[in-house]
Design a protein around this motif. Structure first.
Motif, PDB file in Angstrom:
ATOM      1  N   ASN A   1       0.829  -1.208   0.000  1.00 44.08           N
ATOM      2  CA  ASN A   1       0.000   0.000   0.000  1.00 44.08           C
ATOM      3  C   ASN A   1       0.862   1.256   0.000  1.00 44.08           C
ATOM      4  OD1 ASN A   1      -2.669  -1.311   0.319  1.00 44.08           O
ATOM      5  ND2 ASN A   1      -1.752  -2.024   2.220  1.00 44.08           N
ATOM      6  N   LEU A   2       1.748   1.376  -0.970  1.00 41.13           N
ATOM      7  CA  LEU A   2       2.606   2.553  -1.054  1.00 41.13           C
ATOM      8  C   LEU A   2       1.774   3.798  -1.328  1.00 41.13           C
ATOM      9  CD1 LEU A   2       5.536   1.237  -3.305  1.00 41.13           C
ATOM     10  CD2 LEU A   2       5.537   1.523  -0.827  1.00 41.13           C
ATOM     11  N   THR A   3       2.216   4.924  -0.777  1.00 41.52           N
ATOM     12  CA  THR A   3       1.579   6.195  -1.127  1.00 41.52           C
ATOM     13  C   THR A   3       1.976   6.521  -2.562  1.00 41.52           C
ATOM     14  OG1 THR A   3       3.445   7.568  -0.431  1.00 41.52           O
ATOM     15  CG2 THR A   3       1.806   6.988   1.268  1.00 41.52           C
ATOM     16  N   PRO A   4       1.260   7.415  -3.227  1.00 42.23           N
ATOM     17  CA  PRO A   4       1.653   7.787  -4.591  1.00 42.23           C
ATOM     18  C   PRO A   4       3.096   8.308  -4.661  1.00 42.23           C
ATOM     19  CG  PRO A   4      -0.576   8.530  -4.171  1.00 42.23           C
ATOM     20  CD  PRO A   4      -0.036   8.006  -2.858  1.00 42.23           C
ATOM     21  N   ALA A   5       3.520   9.072  -3.666  1.00 42.97           N
ATOM     22  CA  ALA A   5       4.893   9.602  -3.663  1.00 42.97           C
ATOM     23  C   ALA A   5       5.905   8.463  -3.501  1.00 42.97           C
ATOM     24  CB  ALA A   5       5.066  10.631  -2.556  1.00 42.97           C
TER      25      ALA A   5
ATOM     26  N   ASP B   1       7.512  12.380   3.871  1.00 43.17           N
ATOM     27  CA  ASP B   1       6.623  12.859   4.919  1.00 43.17           C
ATOM     28  C   ASP B   1       5.329  13.425   4.359  1.00 43.17           C
ATOM     29  OD1 ASP B   1       8.610  12.188   6.681  1.00 43.17           O
ATOM     30  OD2 ASP B   1       9.373  14.231   6.917  1.00 43.17           O
ATOM     31  N   GLY B   2       4.219  12.863   4.840  1.00 41.54           N
ATOM     32  CA  GLY B   2       2.897  13.378   4.512  1.00 41.54           C
ATOM     33  C   GLY B   2       2.432  14.327   5.601  1.00 41.54           C
ATOM     34  N   ALA B   3       1.178  14.702   5.564  1.00 41.82           N
ATOM     35  CA  ALA B   3       0.631  15.720   6.461  1.00 41.82           C
ATOM     36  C   ALA B   3       0.781  15.369   7.941  1.00 41.82           C
ATOM     37  CB  ALA B   3      -0.842  15.957   6.134  1.00 41.82           C
TER      38      ALA B   3
END
Length: 153
Positions: A52-56, A99-101
């Motif tokens: 489940n990788l983030t888009p980044a 790093d996300g929000a």
């Protein structure tokens, strides 16, 4: 902070991990104890994160996988001690965190500082990038990663 990692054969607290690091660092100077890498108790977590990788993370992984960046091998969702790193290059002892929000909250910043301190005690350099940088400044991100390679190939 009290972190406990448990598994069928392991039960480690942060204090135990720090003690083991001190013993091994004094004996082996730069070599990191292999039993701190990919602790079996974190295996399922690592597997879920890889699926489940983030888009980044997915975008950066396309560039880092198969030693495409200056011949350096990177691993994704690699654990060191109690922490799962987004990307890790063993030959350079370099961790890359996107790093996300949630990283920009007080709790997120504190957790990031603890993680970075733990990794730096193992002589692992930690680079942090915001997710949006991967999309908006890809070449800048790659150049910063290259600048942190110890060895030039």
């Amino acid at each position: 902070m009290n972190i406990r990692i448990t598994g069928s054969r392991y039960s480690l607290t942060m204090g135990t991990i720090v003690f083991l690091l001190q013993v091994h660092r004094s004996k082996y100077s730069r070599k990191m104890p292999s039993h701190l890498h990919n602790i079996p108790a974190l295996k399922e977590n690592r597997r879920k994160l890889r699926s489940n990788l983030t888009p980044a993370e997915a975008a950066l992984w396309k560039i880092l996988q198969r030693s495409q960046l200056d011949g350096r091998k990177f691993r994704r969702q690699h654990s060191v001690g109690p922490y799962i790193l987004d990307f890790y290059c063993p030959s350079e002892m370099l961790a890359i965190e996107l790093d996300g929000a949630h990283h920009f909250t007080d709790a997120g910043t504190e957790n990031d500082q603890e993680r970075t301190s733990f990794l730096e005690n193992l002589n692992i350099k930690v680079l942090r990038f915001e997710n949006k940088e991967v999309f908006e400044q890809t070449e800048g991100v790659l150049e910063e990663i290259r600048r942190n390679f110890k060895k030039q190939m």
